[in-house]
Structure formats: C-alpha cells, structure tokens
Design an enzyme around this catalytic site. Sequence first.
Site, PDB file in Angstrom:
ATOM      1  N   ASP A  63     -28.588 -20.684 195.441  1.00  0.00           N
ATOM      2  CA  ASP A  63     -28.499 -22.299 195.548  1.00  0.00           C
ATOM      3  C   ASP A  63     -28.715 -23.233 194.599  1.00  0.00           C
ATOM      4  O   ASP A  63     -29.561 -22.628 193.852  1.00  0.00           O
ATOM      5  CB  ASP A  63     -30.214 -22.162 197.108  1.00  0.00           C
ATOM      6  CG  ASP A  63     -30.173 -23.571 196.561  1.00  0.00           C
ATOM      7  OD1 ASP A  63     -29.009 -24.459 196.794  1.00  0.00           O
ATOM      8  OD2 ASP A  63     -30.865 -23.978 197.990  1.00  0.00           O
ATOM      9  N   ASN A  90     -18.002 -26.920 191.864  1.00  0.00           N
ATOM     10  CA  ASN A  90     -17.311 -26.562 192.759  1.00  0.00           C
ATOM     11  C   ASN A  90     -17.949 -26.902 193.765  1.00  0.00           C
ATOM     12  O   ASN A  90     -17.489 -26.850 194.543  1.00  0.00           O
ATOM     13  CB  ASN A  90     -16.311 -25.128 192.790  1.00  0.00           C
ATOM     14  CG  ASN A  90     -15.783 -24.981 194.002  1.00  0.00           C
ATOM     15  OD1 ASN A  90     -14.512 -25.647 193.890  1.00  0.00           O
ATOM     16  ND2 ASN A  90     -15.218 -24.099 194.234  1.00  0.00           N
ATOM     17  N   TYR A 157     -21.238 -37.338 201.694  1.00  0.00           N
ATOM     18  CA  TYR A 157     -20.382 -36.963 201.168  1.00  0.00           C
ATOM     19  C   TYR A 157     -19.561 -37.567 200.510  1.00  0.00           C
ATOM     20  O   TYR A 157     -19.396 -37.294 198.874  1.00  0.00           O
ATOM     21  CB  TYR A 157     -19.000 -35.550 202.214  1.00  0.00           C
ATOM     22  CG  TYR A 157     -18.354 -34.937 201.067  1.00  0.00           C
ATOM     23  CD1 TYR A 157     -18.808 -33.683 201.075  1.00  0.00           C
ATOM     24  CD2 TYR A 157     -16.510 -35.565 201.518  1.00  0.00           C
ATOM     25  CE1 TYR A 157     -17.705 -33.107 200.309  1.00  0.00           C
ATOM     26  CE2 TYR A 157     -15.980 -34.679 200.645  1.00  0.00           C
ATOM     27  CZ  TYR A 157     -16.139 -33.242 200.766  1.00  0.00           C
ATOM     28  OH  TYR A 157     -15.191 -32.760 200.322  1.00  0.00           O
TER      29      TYR A 157
END
Length: 250
Positions: A63, A90, A157
């Site tokens: 993680d 990414n 986001y």
Amino acid sequence: MELRGRTALVTGASKGLGAAIAVLLGRAGCRVGVNYAGDTAGAARTVAAVEAAGGEALALQADIADEGAVQGMVQTLQARFGTVDLLVNNARIDPYKRPADMSDLGWWNQTLAVNLTGAYICAMAVWDGMVAQRWGRIVNVSSVWAYWGASFKMLPYAVAKSGMHALTRGLATEGAPFGVTANTVAPGLIITEAIGTRLTEEQIEDAKHGVPLQRGATPEEIAEAVIFTLGSGFTTGAVLEINGGVHLGA
Ligand SMILES: NC(=O)c1ccc[n+]([C@@H]2O[C@H](COP(=O)([O-])OP(=O)(O)OC[C@H]3O[C@@H](n4cnc5c(N)ncnc54)[C@H](OP(=O)(O)O)[C@@H]3O)[C@@H](O)[C@H]2O)c1
C-alpha cells in the site's frame, strides 16, 4: 538506450496504464518492480508480460500510503535488482469507486493519502539512492483533472492530481544538482480494460465526444509518453500533456 539495464519501480502496475508502462520498460531492457495493492493475479500477468517483452520483473505488494510498507518494498527491489533508477508514480484510487458508506472526509483523506502522499512516500523511499549515484528519473502520472474545476465527486482526485504538479516541481528543484529529474505526465481519457467498471458505454461515448480527437488514448500511447519522459535527461520540472486536445476549447 539510456534506460537499458536500469531498475524501475512502477506503482499500480497490476493493470491499466501501470501495466503498459511496465511492459514498455521491459522492452527497453529494464528490471521492473511491479507494485500493486491487492490484485495479485494482475501483478503476475504484468510480470509475465514484462519478461515476455525482454525485461526482468518482480511483483511487489505494498500500500503506497503506508511508509513502512513502501520502504520494505524498495528494500526488496534493491536487494534483487540494485538501486532504483526510475520511479513512476502511477497508482491511484479510482475516483469512481468510492464505497457507499464512506464519509466525505474519509474519502478525501483516503484519496489524498494514496494519490498524492503515496507518490511523495515512494519518491522519498528511492531518493537517497538516486542522489548517491547522481542519476535518477521520476515521473508522476497526473490527469487533466489537475486543471479542471471539479464537482464535489471529483474534488479529492482533482486536488491530489493538482498537488502532484507541485510535488514534481519540488522534486525537480531538489534533484537537479544531483542529476535527478522529475516530471509530470498528465493524460486525458485512457481506454483501459477496466474502464467499463466505472463508466457505461454511453458515458464512454460522451467522454470521447469531449475530446477534440474524438477518442480516448490507448494505455500504450500514454506509456510511450512516460518512457519518452524517463529517457529525456534534459527535461525536468515539466508537464507532458497528452489528452487528445481537451484544452483546445469547443
Ligand atoms: N484511466 C483514465 O482514463 C485516466 C485518465 C487520466 C489519468 N489517469 C491516471 O493514470 C494512472 C493509471 O490509471 P488506470 O486507469 O490505469 O488506473 P486503475 O485501472 O484504476 O489501476 C490503479 C492501480 O493502482 C493500484 N493501487 C490502488 N491503490 C493502491 C495503493 N494504495 N497502493 C498501491 N497500489 C494501489 C491498483 O492496484 P490493485 O489492482 O492491486 O488494486 C492498480 O494497479 C492513474 O494515476 C490515473 O489517475 C487515468
């Protein structure tokens, strides 16, 4: 040629763009750490594809929001393939996959922790090795959402992606005296194999019509831009926008 024999870490490489980047790095003759969160089968597919392309690869579950896990991952990769020369940040939490029972703040914190802080943690974990050898390449994968006014749904986001641009500039500034470059690649719509898990056919068609080139990118098209950026030693602190022309206006 500059990438041949280099050791790379690609976060979120079990599928989608990360898998395509890993495969192109393999084709370029790199040894690739294939990071993933939970999709062990996907990571194994990427490892096999990298090896089929001529590279070496190692699947690395971690993680990226967990600093200890990332440090352990980097140690494992370095023990196998040597100093990490190339880092591609990414991995992301998909903004369309918010659990129904998660609070606004919980979703904000989780999105920022993975999509922005995770990139910082990974960069810091490979930093000393790059500086010591006076060579390193970091690419942060952002999004057109870094520029767009976001709805509340997309806000965490968009903020994380926007923050990535500042992260890139800071890493580029700190790294320049040591031959470490950092750049951002900011894609638009990518037609990955998972796109159908978050958008309907109709939404995908609508999204394509919002792109002046009238289509989404293939993962390979964006991966090529990442490989170009990794190989371009005189480019640092830059943003490579690859989005089919979405900023051109109507
Ligand atoms: N798809 C698009 O249209 C689009 C457009 C613009 C920008 N981008 C950007 O391009 C990049 C790749 O997008 P994509 O569509 O290929 O992504 P994706 O299909 O959503 O895959 C995300 C990847 O990130 C990994 N991941 C998620 N949480 C993680 C964590 N906490 N730690 C480590 N890995 C984690 C996943 O691992 P598991 O599979 O193991 O869960 C998976 O490998 C992202 O940065 C995205 O923001 C995508």
